[in-house]
Design an enzyme around this catalytic site. Structure first.
Site, PDB file in Angstrom:
ATOM      1  N   ALA A 146       0.821  -0.904   0.007  1.00  0.00           N
ATOM      2  CA  ALA A 146      -0.031  -0.137   0.549  1.00  0.00           C
ATOM      3  C   ALA A 146       0.839   1.667   0.282  1.00  0.00           C
ATOM      4  CB  ALA A 146      -1.457  -0.406   1.331  1.00  0.00           C
ATOM      5  N   PRO A 172      -5.068   6.197   0.371  1.00  0.00           N
ATOM      6  CA  PRO A 172      -4.335   5.218   2.656  1.00  0.00           C
ATOM      7  C   PRO A 172      -4.151   4.214   2.368  1.00  0.00           C
ATOM      8  CG  PRO A 172      -6.896   6.132   2.890  1.00  0.00           C
ATOM      9  CD  PRO A 172      -6.330   6.369   1.942  1.00  0.00           C
ATOM     10  N   ASP A 173      -2.973   4.060   3.236  1.00  0.00           N
ATOM     11  CA  ASP A 173      -2.756   2.809   3.868  1.00  0.00           C
ATOM     12  C   ASP A 173      -3.396   1.813   4.976  1.00  0.00           C
ATOM     13  OD1 ASP A 173      -1.127   3.204   5.848  1.00  0.00           O
ATOM     14  OD2 ASP A 173       1.149   3.209   4.901  1.00  0.00           O
ATOM     15  N   PHE A 174      -2.835   0.909   5.390  1.00  0.00           N
ATOM     16  CA  PHE A 174      -3.389   0.086   6.489  1.00  0.00           C
ATOM     17  C   PHE A 174      -2.778   0.197   7.650  1.00  0.00           C
ATOM     18  CE2 PHE A 174      -6.274  -3.371   4.839  1.00  0.00           C
ATOM     19  CZ  PHE A 174      -6.974  -2.744   3.761  1.00  0.00           C
ATOM     20  N   ARG A 175      -2.127   0.668   7.312  1.00  0.00           N
ATOM     21  CA  ARG A 175      -1.160   0.097   9.254  1.00  0.00           C
ATOM     22  C   ARG A 175      -0.560   2.096   9.396  1.00  0.00           C
ATOM     23  NH1 ARG A 175      -0.890  -4.517   7.007  1.00  0.00           N
ATOM     24  NH2 ARG A 175      -2.107  -5.655   8.857  1.00  0.00           N
ATOM     25  N   GLN A 197       0.633  -6.183  -3.746  1.00  0.00           N
ATOM     26  CA  GLN A 197      -0.403  -6.531  -2.519  1.00  0.00           C
ATOM     27  C   GLN A 197      -2.003  -5.804  -3.247  1.00  0.00           C
ATOM     28  OE1 GLN A 197       1.046  -7.371   1.538  1.00  0.00           O
ATOM     29  NE2 GLN A 197       2.692  -6.497   0.452  1.00  0.00           N
ATOM     30  N   ASN A 198      -1.690  -4.659  -3.648  1.00  0.00           N
ATOM     31  CA  ASN A 198      -2.531  -3.598  -3.797  1.00  0.00           C
ATOM     32  C   ASN A 198      -3.541  -4.072  -5.043  1.00  0.00           C
ATOM     33  OD1 ASN A 198      -1.283  -2.546  -2.604  1.00  0.00           O
ATOM     34  ND2 ASN A 198      -0.291  -0.803  -3.889  1.00  0.00           N
ATOM     35  N   ASP A 236      -5.356  -1.462  -6.336  1.00  0.00           N
ATOM     36  CA  ASP A 236      -5.851  -0.298  -7.159  1.00  0.00           C
ATOM     37  C   ASP A 236      -5.400   0.098  -8.412  1.00  0.00           C
ATOM     38  OD1 ASP A 236      -2.727   0.133  -7.418  1.00  0.00           O
ATOM     39  OD2 ASP A 236      -3.497   1.167  -4.597  1.00  0.00           O
ATOM     40  N   HIS A 291      -4.013 -10.669  -4.232  1.00  0.00           N
ATOM     41  CA  HIS A 291      -5.337  -9.629  -3.808  1.00  0.00           C
ATOM     42  C   HIS A 291      -6.117  -9.338  -3.891  1.00  0.00           C
ATOM     43  CE1 HIS A 291      -2.469  -9.261   0.610  1.00  0.00           C
ATOM     44  NE2 HIS A 291      -2.009 -10.212  -0.162  1.00  0.00           N
ATOM     45  N   CYS A 327     -29.748 -10.726 -11.927  1.00  0.00           N
ATOM     46  CA  CYS A 327     -30.083 -11.916 -11.014  1.00  0.00           C
ATOM     47  C   CYS A 327     -31.102 -11.669  -9.943  1.00  0.00           C
ATOM     48  CB  CYS A 327     -29.634 -12.984 -11.158  1.00  0.00           C
ATOM     49  SG  CYS A 327     -27.968 -13.305  -9.472  1.00  0.00           S
ATOM     50  N   SER A 333       5.784  -2.079   1.790  1.00  0.00           N
ATOM     51  CA  SER A 333       4.813  -2.937   3.235  1.00  0.00           C
ATOM     52  C   SER A 333       5.298  -3.006   3.867  1.00  0.00           C
ATOM     53  CB  SER A 333       5.040  -3.855   2.062  1.00  0.00           C
ATOM     54  OG  SER A 333       4.381  -5.658   2.433  1.00  0.00           O
TER      55      SER A 333
HETATM   56  P1  NAD Z   1       0.511  -1.845   5.127  1.00  0.00           P
HETATM   57  O1  NAD Z   1      -0.584  -0.859   4.871  1.00  0.00           O
HETATM   58  O2  NAD Z   1       0.423  -2.945   5.606  1.00  0.00           O
HETATM   59  O3  NAD Z   1       2.263  -1.104   4.855  1.00  0.00           O
HETATM   60  C1  NAD Z   1       1.700  -0.248   4.240  1.00  0.00           C
HETATM   61  C2  NAD Z   1       3.793   0.296   4.475  1.00  0.00           C
HETATM   62  O4  NAD Z   1       4.382   1.276   3.723  1.00  0.00           O
HETATM   63  C3  NAD Z   1       3.478   0.293   6.328  1.00  0.00           C
HETATM   64  O5  NAD Z   1       5.033   0.107   6.188  1.00  0.00           O
HETATM   65  C4  NAD Z   1       4.351   2.333   5.530  1.00  0.00           C
HETATM   66  O6  NAD Z   1       5.169   2.804   6.418  1.00  0.00           O
HETATM   67  C5  NAD Z   1       4.402   2.474   3.976  1.00  0.00           C
HETATM   68  N1  NAD Z   1       4.516   3.353   4.024  1.00  0.00           N
HETATM   69  C6  NAD Z   1       3.855   4.051   3.399  1.00  0.00           C
HETATM   70  N2  NAD Z   1       3.262   4.839   2.631  1.00  0.00           N
HETATM   71  C7  NAD Z   1       5.445   4.600   2.094  1.00  0.00           C
HETATM   72  C8  NAD Z   1       5.413   5.913   1.181  1.00  0.00           C
HETATM   73  N3  NAD Z   1       4.995   7.402   0.507  1.00  0.00           N
HETATM   74  N4  NAD Z   1       7.424   5.510   1.204  1.00  0.00           N
HETATM   75  C9  NAD Z   1       7.632   4.622   1.552  1.00  0.00           C
HETATM   76  N5  NAD Z   1       6.676   3.519   2.776  1.00  0.00           N
HETATM   77  C10 NAD Z   1       5.745   4.217   2.562  1.00  0.00           C
HETATM   78  O7  NAD Z   1       0.420  -2.527   3.536  1.00  0.00           O
HETATM   79  P2  NAD Z   1       0.841  -3.590   2.543  1.00  0.00           P
HETATM   80  O8  NAD Z   1       1.450  -4.441   3.357  1.00  0.00           O
HETATM   81  O9  NAD Z   1       0.604  -3.500   1.148  1.00  0.00           O
HETATM   82  O10 NAD Z   1      -0.714  -4.765   3.190  1.00  0.00           O
HETATM   83  C11 NAD Z   1      -1.586  -4.171   3.951  1.00  0.00           C
HETATM   84  C12 NAD Z   1      -3.314  -4.702   2.720  1.00  0.00           C
HETATM   85  O11 NAD Z   1      -3.709  -3.756   2.826  1.00  0.00           O
HETATM   86  C13 NAD Z   1      -3.051  -5.795   1.588  1.00  0.00           C
HETATM   87  O12 NAD Z   1      -3.352  -6.630   1.465  1.00  0.00           O
HETATM   88  C14 NAD Z   1      -3.324  -4.771   0.263  1.00  0.00           C
HETATM   89  O13 NAD Z   1      -4.367  -5.359  -0.033  1.00  0.00           O
HETATM   90  C15 NAD Z   1      -4.470  -3.858   1.140  1.00  0.00           C
HETATM   91  N6  NAD Z   1      -4.647  -2.388   0.736  1.00  0.00           N
HETATM   92  C16 NAD Z   1      -4.215  -1.779  -0.226  1.00  0.00           C
HETATM   93  C17 NAD Z   1      -4.402  -0.459  -0.765  1.00  0.00           C
HETATM   94  C18 NAD Z   1      -3.863  -0.598  -2.137  1.00  0.00           C
HETATM   95  O14 NAD Z   1      -4.421  -1.127  -3.176  1.00  0.00           O
HETATM   96  N7  NAD Z   1      -3.766   0.717  -2.653  1.00  0.00           N
HETATM   97  C19 NAD Z   1      -4.501   0.425  -0.421  1.00  0.00           C
HETATM   98  C20 NAD Z   1      -4.559  -0.276   1.150  1.00  0.00           C
HETATM   99  C21 NAD Z   1      -4.656  -1.560   1.972  1.00  0.00           C
HETATM  100 ZN    ZN Z   2     -26.038 -12.542 -11.066  1.00  0.00          ZN
END
Ligand code: NAD
Ligand code: ZN
Length: 252
Positions: A29, A38-41, A107-108, A110, A125, A158, A196
């Site tokens: 993310a 936004p990311d998840f964590r 894992q994204n 988007d 994912h 349906c 990630s």
């Molecule tokens: P995560 O949210 O767990 O981790 C993201 C990591 O990226 C964090 O450690 C954070 O510190 C770091 N980070 C954020 N912005 C940054 C930047 N600009 N430069 C460097 N580091 C940065 O995400 P994950 O590991 O991808 O896994 C979690 C789940 O979140 C996945 O299963 C995914 O499917 C889902 N997810 C996807 C999206 C998307 O598609 N954009 C968004 C949110 C969550």
């Molecule tokens: Zn249907």
């Protein structure tokens, strides 16, 4: 990491890239936060701080009542539909265009890697870009289904619910995609992990598959990850700055 040590790490990263023939990227993310998703964590912006994903994004609760899921995913889907690729996505597409990068494993959900021009993308994912009827399997455009105001739960002609093609908790990863990702990890000579937290299994096993097969490992993230000690190089910084600098370094 100070600015000087980040600079030094980028120089080392360019050297590793130059020495490698089969490079694979694993993204999370963090590569899309600069695009406004936004990311998840991350504290403050993380999507998990507001809702418990185990509740809203689990298959059993979706089957019981899909409304909380759709209420949660809609704002994320709107952001995604407005988002454009940022320099991190563009840098990976450029590495592929130059013949350096084999595949992006992401894992994204988007679709921004493809929008930036990456051709070989493995979506571990799934994707928000398509949705499927839970009963008859009919495909729909996920974005139009999720960005519409009404109905609050999208339905197929349906009459059954349209579920976005993303992997829910309690669901298997698409088996062909995971097998292909494992194959790519075991046959690369350099894996670059970008943006990630490496907290999610089985995606976080891919770097270990790569190092077990003697590949080098670079981790680019702004926080520490549980696999930093396995990496040949950790670059602490913003992926939207570091990845373009790694690519630009190849020309120097
Ligand atoms: P995560 O949210 O767990 O981790 C993201 C990591 O990226 C964090 O450690 C954070 O510190 C770091 N980070 C954020 N912005 C940054 C930047 N600009 N430069 C460097 N580091 C940065 O995400 P994950 O590991 O991808 O896994 C979690 C789940 O979140 C996945 O299963 C995914 O499917 C889902 N997810 C996807 C999206 C998307 O598609 N954009 C968004 C949110 C969550
Ligand atoms: Zn249907």
């Amino acid at each position: 990491m100070s600015q000087n040590s980040t600079r030094q790490a980028i120089v080392e990263g360019v050297e590793l890239l130059q020495q490698s023939r089969r490079v694979v990227a694993l993204t999370g993310a963090g590569v899309s936060t600069s695009s406004g998703i936004p990311d998840f964590r991350s504290p403050g912006s993380g999507l998990w701080e507001r809702d418990d994903p185990l509740k809203v994004v689990s298959l059993s609760s979706f089957q019981r009542d899909p409304r909380p899921f759709f209420d949660w995913i809609r704002p994320l889907a709107r952001r995604t539909s407005e988002a454009r690729p940022n320099p991190a996505h563009v840098a990976l597409a450029e590495l592929e265009r130059r013949g350096k990068l084999e595949t992006v494993i992401t894992q994204n959900i988007d679709g921004l890697h493809q929008e930036a021009g990456s051709q070989y993308v493995l979506e571990l994912h799934g994707s928000l870009r398509t949705a499927r009827c839970v009963r008859c399997g009919t495909h729909e455009d996920g974005m139009s289904v999720l960005t519409a105001e009404e109905p609050s739960v999208p339905v197929c002609f349906c009459g059954s619910v349209l579920k976005p093609d993303i992997v829910f908790f309690e669901e298997m990863l698409p088996p062909g995609v995971l097998a292909q990702a494992q194959h790519e990890a075991s046959s690369c000579d350099l894996m670059i992990v970008a943006g990630s937290s490496l907290e999610v299994t089985p995606a976080n096993q891919l770097p270990l598959i790569a190092t077990y097969a003697n590949a080098r490992l670079i981790i680019v993230n702004r926080e520490r990850t549980p696999l930093d000690h396995e990496a040949d190089l950790v670059i602490s910084g913003d992926v939207a700055e570091v990845l373009p600098e790694l690519v630009a370094g190849l020309d120097r």
